[in-house]
Design an enzyme around this catalytic site. Structure first.
Site, PDB file in Angstrom:
ATOM      1  N   SER A  75       0.806  -1.212   0.000  1.00 15.28           N
ATOM      2  CA  SER A  75       0.000   0.000   0.000  1.00 15.28           C
ATOM      3  C   SER A  75       0.843   1.267   0.000  1.00 15.28           C
ATOM      4  O   SER A  75       0.341   2.342  -0.338  1.00 15.28           O
ATOM      5  CB  SER A  75      -0.939   0.014   1.210  1.00 15.28           C
ATOM      6  OG  SER A  75      -0.208  -0.095   2.416  1.00 15.28           O
ATOM      7  N   GLU A 110      -4.888   0.429  -7.879  1.00 11.53           N
ATOM      8  CA  GLU A 110      -3.867   1.307  -8.441  1.00 11.53           C
ATOM      9  C   GLU A 110      -2.771   0.454  -9.097  1.00 11.53           C
ATOM     10  O   GLU A 110      -2.170  -0.395  -8.439  1.00 11.53           O
ATOM     11  CB  GLU A 110      -3.266   2.181  -7.341  1.00 11.53           C
ATOM     12  CG  GLU A 110      -4.259   3.169  -6.761  1.00 11.53           C
ATOM     13  CD  GLU A 110      -3.726   3.900  -5.544  1.00 11.53           C
ATOM     14  OE1 GLU A 110      -3.596   5.127  -5.616  1.00 11.53           O
ATOM     15  OE2 GLU A 110      -3.443   3.239  -4.524  1.00 11.53           O
ATOM     16  N   ASN A 121      -3.392   6.490  -0.917  1.00 11.92           N
ATOM     17  CA  ASN A 121      -2.885   6.572   0.448  1.00 11.92           C
ATOM     18  C   ASN A 121      -2.204   7.898   0.740  1.00 11.92           C
ATOM     19  O   ASN A 121      -2.208   8.354   1.892  1.00 11.92           O
ATOM     20  CB  ASN A 121      -1.946   5.401   0.750  1.00 11.92           C
ATOM     21  CG  ASN A 121      -2.693   4.253   1.407  1.00 11.92           C
ATOM     22  OD1 ASN A 121      -3.588   4.475   2.218  1.00 11.92           O
ATOM     23  ND2 ASN A 121      -2.350   3.038   1.055  1.00 11.92           N
TER      24      ASN A 121
END
Length: 310
Positions: free
Chosen positions: A118, A153, A192
């Site tokens: 992430s 993503e 993020n």
């Protein structure tokens, strides 16, 4: 990698935990052959139960999906026929580097390698790979829960081949996800970076005594949070008017937090053992029943948002 989006792929998911089993579910539901691997046999067994539970919540028959999933504890066997290998291991750089070094030895030469990290830059994850393998490595950052959140993503590095980047994007679109292309390998990618910028300001408000954690949640859930699923921040800027947006920024930007280290409140809570729902207390106190109810409401909302119209 030359692959028709119409034919089933051989997909290996490394890591059977929170993210891995949901990713495996998505590919299996789309008719692909999925191998789920984890050195922990208990985690593999639990993953199949979790997938069955997810499908029951979605009112989808589990048996046809589970029939497309094989479990395999040995990584060398799990990747030997893979077209796509997705790593969903813990967020430890050395661990991810070691996994991909092993995968590169055992997987076919055409296989695409993807990390579900992430925040860790994909370039760092691929540092130990030789050139051919590094050219087939990209990021595929799924969101939790991966079987219900549409976005993934797709992150390229300076080493990623263009055809690999495009094929990774196409594979995700073919299984019903909403992929977006991230053209530069920055830490945290897009989502993020945005999410944690909000968190940084939220913690700064708490640290300064402006409000408590519950107030933060109340403000967001009952104001701009209500419109985010239909009106993104850039759309909202155009709606409000860029001239007004610039005037607001001129006033508020100098006062926003720009700390380069985590919040003192966050560090103190962790030191006390207050880690959130899993410990019964974090920024707020949680009973097991309250925590389960939050998860249930979230799942119900996401399932309703994913339901076909008409």
């Amino acid at each position: 990698m030359e692959t028709s989006m119409q034919q089933a792929l051989s997909v290996t998911v490394i890591g059977a935990g929170l993210m891995g089993h949901g990713i495996a579910q998505v590919f299996a539901r789309a008719g692909n052959r999925v191998t789920l691997t984890d050195p922990n046999q208990a985690a593999l067994d639990a993953a199949l139960r979790h997938i069955a539970r997810n499908l029951a919540e979605m009112n989808i028959e589990a048996e046809p999906v589970l029939a497309n999933i094989a479990i395999e504890a040995e990584l060398s066997q799990a990747v030997r026929t893979a077209d796509l290998v997705i790593e969903a291991a813990p967020e430890l750089l050395a661990l991810k580097q070691r996994i991909f070094s092993d995968v590169a030895k055992w997987a076919p030469e055409h296989a695409i390698f993807a990390s579900n990290t992430s925040v860790i830059p994909i370039t760092q994850i691929g540092e130990l790979l030789e050139a051919n393998a590094r050219a087939r490595l990209l990021g595929m950052h799924w969101w939790n829960p991966p079987h219900l959140i549409p976005l993934v993503e797709v992150v390229r590095t300076v080493h990623t081949r263009e055809d690999v980047f495009q094929t990774g994007f196409d594979i995700l679109a073919a299984v019903g996800k909403m992929p977006v292309k991230v053209h530069q390998d920055v830490a945290g990618f897009i989502g993020n970076r945005l999410q944690h910028a909000l968190w940084r300001e939220a913690f700064a408000l708490i640290d300064a005594g402006v409000c408590d954690a519950e107030t933060i949640d109340t403000v967001i859930k009952n104001s701009f949070g209500m419109r985010l699923s239909v009106l993104g921040p850039m759309e909202n800027a155009d709606l409000v008017g860029l001239d007004l947006i610039r005037e607001v920024h001129a006033v508020v930007f100098p006062d926003l937090d720009c700390s380069k280290t985590p919040s003192p409140t966050l560090s103190q809570l962790i030191k006390q053992g207050d880690l959130g729902m899993k410990s019964g207390k974090g920024l707020r106190a949680w009973t097991p029943q309250q925590a389960d109810e939050v998860r249930r409401r979230l799942a119900a909302l996401l399932i309703s948002m994913n339901a076909p119209v008409g």
